[in-house]
Scaffold this motif. Sequence first.
Motif, PDB file in Angstrom:
ATOM      1  N   ILE A 136       0.847  -1.206   0.000  1.00 37.53           N
ATOM      2  CA  ILE A 136       0.000   0.000   0.000  1.00 37.53           C
ATOM      3  C   ILE A 136       0.876   1.247   0.000  1.00 37.53           C
ATOM      4  O   ILE A 136       0.618   2.223  -0.725  1.00 37.53           O
ATOM      5  CB  ILE A 136      -0.943  -0.001   1.220  1.00 37.53           C
ATOM      6  CG1 ILE A 136      -1.927  -1.168   1.133  1.00 37.53           C
ATOM      7  CG2 ILE A 136      -1.701   1.322   1.312  1.00 37.53           C
ATOM      8  CD1 ILE A 136      -2.857  -1.273   2.333  1.00 37.53           C
ATOM      9  N   GLY A 137       1.947   1.224   0.824  1.00 37.78           N
ATOM     10  CA  GLY A 137       2.855   2.368   0.853  1.00 37.78           C
ATOM     11  C   GLY A 137       3.550   2.582  -0.477  1.00 37.78           C
ATOM     12  O   GLY A 137       3.746   3.721  -0.911  1.00 37.78           O
ATOM     13  N   VAL A 138       3.931   1.495  -1.138  1.00 40.03           N
ATOM     14  CA  VAL A 138       4.548   1.606  -2.460  1.00 40.03           C
ATOM     15  C   VAL A 138       3.565   2.245  -3.436  1.00 40.03           C
ATOM     16  O   VAL A 138       3.928   3.160  -4.192  1.00 40.03           O
ATOM     17  CB  VAL A 138       4.996   0.220  -2.961  1.00 40.03           C
ATOM     18  CG1 VAL A 138       5.500   0.312  -4.395  1.00 40.03           C
ATOM     19  CG2 VAL A 138       6.068  -0.369  -2.049  1.00 40.03           C
ATOM     20  N   PHE A 139       2.325   1.750  -3.432  1.00 37.95           N
ATOM     21  CA  PHE A 139       1.290   2.293  -4.321  1.00 37.95           C
ATOM     22  C   PHE A 139       1.109   3.792  -4.070  1.00 37.95           C
ATOM     23  O   PHE A 139       1.110   4.606  -5.012  1.00 37.95           O
ATOM     24  CB  PHE A 139      -0.018   1.537  -4.081  1.00 37.95           C
ATOM     25  CG  PHE A 139      -1.191   2.038  -4.864  1.00 37.95           C
ATOM     26  CD1 PHE A 139      -1.452   1.566  -6.144  1.00 37.95           C
ATOM     27  CD2 PHE A 139      -2.053   2.992  -4.328  1.00 37.95           C
ATOM     28  CE1 PHE A 139      -2.545   2.020  -6.868  1.00 37.95           C
ATOM     29  CE2 PHE A 139      -3.151   3.454  -5.040  1.00 37.95           C
ATOM     30  CZ  PHE A 139      -3.397   2.963  -6.312  1.00 37.95           C
ATOM     31  N   ASN A 140       0.964   4.170  -2.802  1.00 42.31           N
ATOM     32  CA  ASN A 140       0.713   5.583  -2.472  1.00 42.31           C
ATOM     33  C   ASN A 140       1.905   6.462  -2.827  1.00 42.31           C
ATOM     34  O   ASN A 140       1.739   7.605  -3.278  1.00 42.31           O
ATOM     35  CB  ASN A 140       0.370   5.716  -0.993  1.00 42.31           C
ATOM     36  CG  ASN A 140      -0.986   5.120  -0.664  1.00 42.31           C
ATOM     37  OD1 ASN A 140      -1.847   4.999  -1.533  1.00 42.31           O
ATOM     38  ND2 ASN A 140      -1.180   4.753   0.595  1.00 42.31           N
TER      39      ASN A 140
END
Length: 756
Positions: A136-140
Amino acid sequence: MSNAPPEEPAEFSGASPMDPSGKSERPTTPPRSDVPVLEDTPPKRHNETTSQSFRSGKLDEKRTALIKDLGNIIPEVELDCFTENILPPLQVGFQPQEIVNSLKTSGYIIKDRWKPFEKDPKDDTKREEEIFDPLIGVFNSIVDAANEPHGHEQTLRLSLNPDKPPMSERKYSSRPDGCMVLKDAEEKIANDKKADRWWYDYALALEFKKNEANRNDNVSKQVYSMQHMMTIDPCRRFVFGITIENTKMRLWFSCRATILVSKSFNFITDHTTLTRVFLSLAFASKADLGWDPTIIVSETTEGRVYHFDVEGRKFDSEAVLSDFAADAIIGRATRAFRVIDPVSGEEFALKDVWVDDDRELEYEIYKRLLNDIEKKYGKPGREEAEKLLLTPEVHCKVKADEQEDHTCKVMMREGRYNGSHESSGLPGVQDNLKMDHLGSRAPHGGKRTRIHHRIHYRIVFKEVATPLYNVMDLREIFVVLKDCTRLLELMHGCGWVHRDISCGNVYSYNGRGRLGDLEYAKKKDSIGKHDIRTGTLDFMAVEVARSEYMFCPELDRDTIRSNIFANTETIRSPQPNFYYNGIHDMESLWWFPIWMMFFHDIKFWDTMNESQKNDRISMILELFPRHLDTTLRHPFLNSSFSFKKSMSCLPECFDVFSNVLDFLRSNLKRNYQLFEATLPTPDQAVLDGLYGLCFEAWDVCIEKATGVTTLVPVAFKPYSDDIPFATSTSKRKATIAPPLSILPASKVPRIDSPNT
């Protein structure tokens, strides 16, 4: 459209869409009518989605059935092909490599790895959920870095590890490991902890595993999620998916013509590709993510209301009449709705379907057929035929972004991947399988060998009619059969055949017969690709199932003796090419009352003991085997002794009708013999007397059925799991449980004839 399916098992662990507590805020689809309208008529193979293992099995059995339906093979495409031709295009200004460089500068990428993924998943001792949660952090980080200078509107958010299954009108317990969901819906979840996630808002599902050895599980779950999203929502044209095993990420795509998966890439070290994928999806329009821009959804306390656009006219859904065909992950996905014109207040039946792009549209077939009937029989003949057909009100090819929607030209942007390239089987499904070509339709062996690309078609009919399998008045059934015999007489007389007579294509409307679903009707002498083995298995003519003439008269004894002594080669002479003819339509009509008697009883009349039920079940499995083997159906048609022996397992109350059907059987056989004696130049005139005999037979049945009337489905369960058993009108009706009926067989594979 589709035949009604069995009830769904109650395996949903979340709140019910109709929860009286009001916890669930989003309503379900509108309640289905007690009367479905249109039956799906594709000439396709039996789908595993009609099997008991899919209908009433456990979740793992359902997933296995879907993989089997694909022939255990899923075409794998090059990653570049997938990103360039299938993923949504990047928004203006997005440069994946520039974004990767900025993330390296900011320290989010260290030593050529995403900072949160210091280890490969297989080497990490944490639980699977914890390992992949940093995605999720990578996506954001990718979204924020890309959007800061451009300001494009974000469409999707990434969410992982849901605490309960998403909601839908289907009671499924499946819970994907993650999803990309519409941003507006996800913001609602964030602001209201009591709100539920709904499958309708899912753009795609994610499945992940620490180890590559568990890839099969990911595959079956992903296929199931894609099937579910396209089944429950008429607005979905196609869907995406993502699977991860250790470091390997694969991209998935499913539409009504095919299902594809990309070759893998390392999502931890191939930063540019992952950035490209996330940006393509996160900022894509809803149309590019697979939603239909010509349908608007209103969510009311009564259910989801669909507002359809058909050639500029608006129609609002009142009830789902039929959508069983949409369960097949590849296919026509025929759905029917009872709709209302909001301007005039009139009710209509709307049919939404994905048709092969090389087929003539149903409305065009309807007009050509009527024109030919008028040429042959004049205006009175045309007017009579119009009263015996479903009447089109308006129709159109559905458009997406101003283009006629097409599974290749629009969804794959006319890319290289058009079904002509070789592709290896996906090892995650079954090892060491290979395909010579990409596939979306399957021959009898189950392996799909070719893509048949499709267009989206919508047609509205004036009559909201009842398919004959839902008519339980015996007298009305024979009235309908008589009316349809008359229409077939008109069609055959001007050179046409219907080619898909079944209990789902013959209708009752105001107590009289109507014939519908003309997609496969054609002139007997027309040339085309779709000629042979068209129809529904339970009602298919014996010869059509075999694709050969079976009633050709034998040479007399003296001729045979003469040929032997003359050393002629008559016996080795080529057989005439096989073509569908009018007797095949009439045989299909004849099979219907037989089908009804085996699957139904007359209310308040004879009941059967267990032994009689078992005899009846055995005969059903012989006469309606759900495959193309006609070994036992042929003697039933060919021999009075075999016919009577088979019918003797039925209650005595059916005897009078059995005698009439034996009379028709004898005349069908005689007409086959007369017709085939004229081959190879058939004389259609030998059939002229058949229709009058049918009228006479139906009149006798109408008279004998007066006062007998009501039919009831036979309660075969728990006597045999092999007998199809279904609700008559809707598997997804949210409020009132519909009456029980029987599910007819599915269609057969289309076999392109070498003779045409």
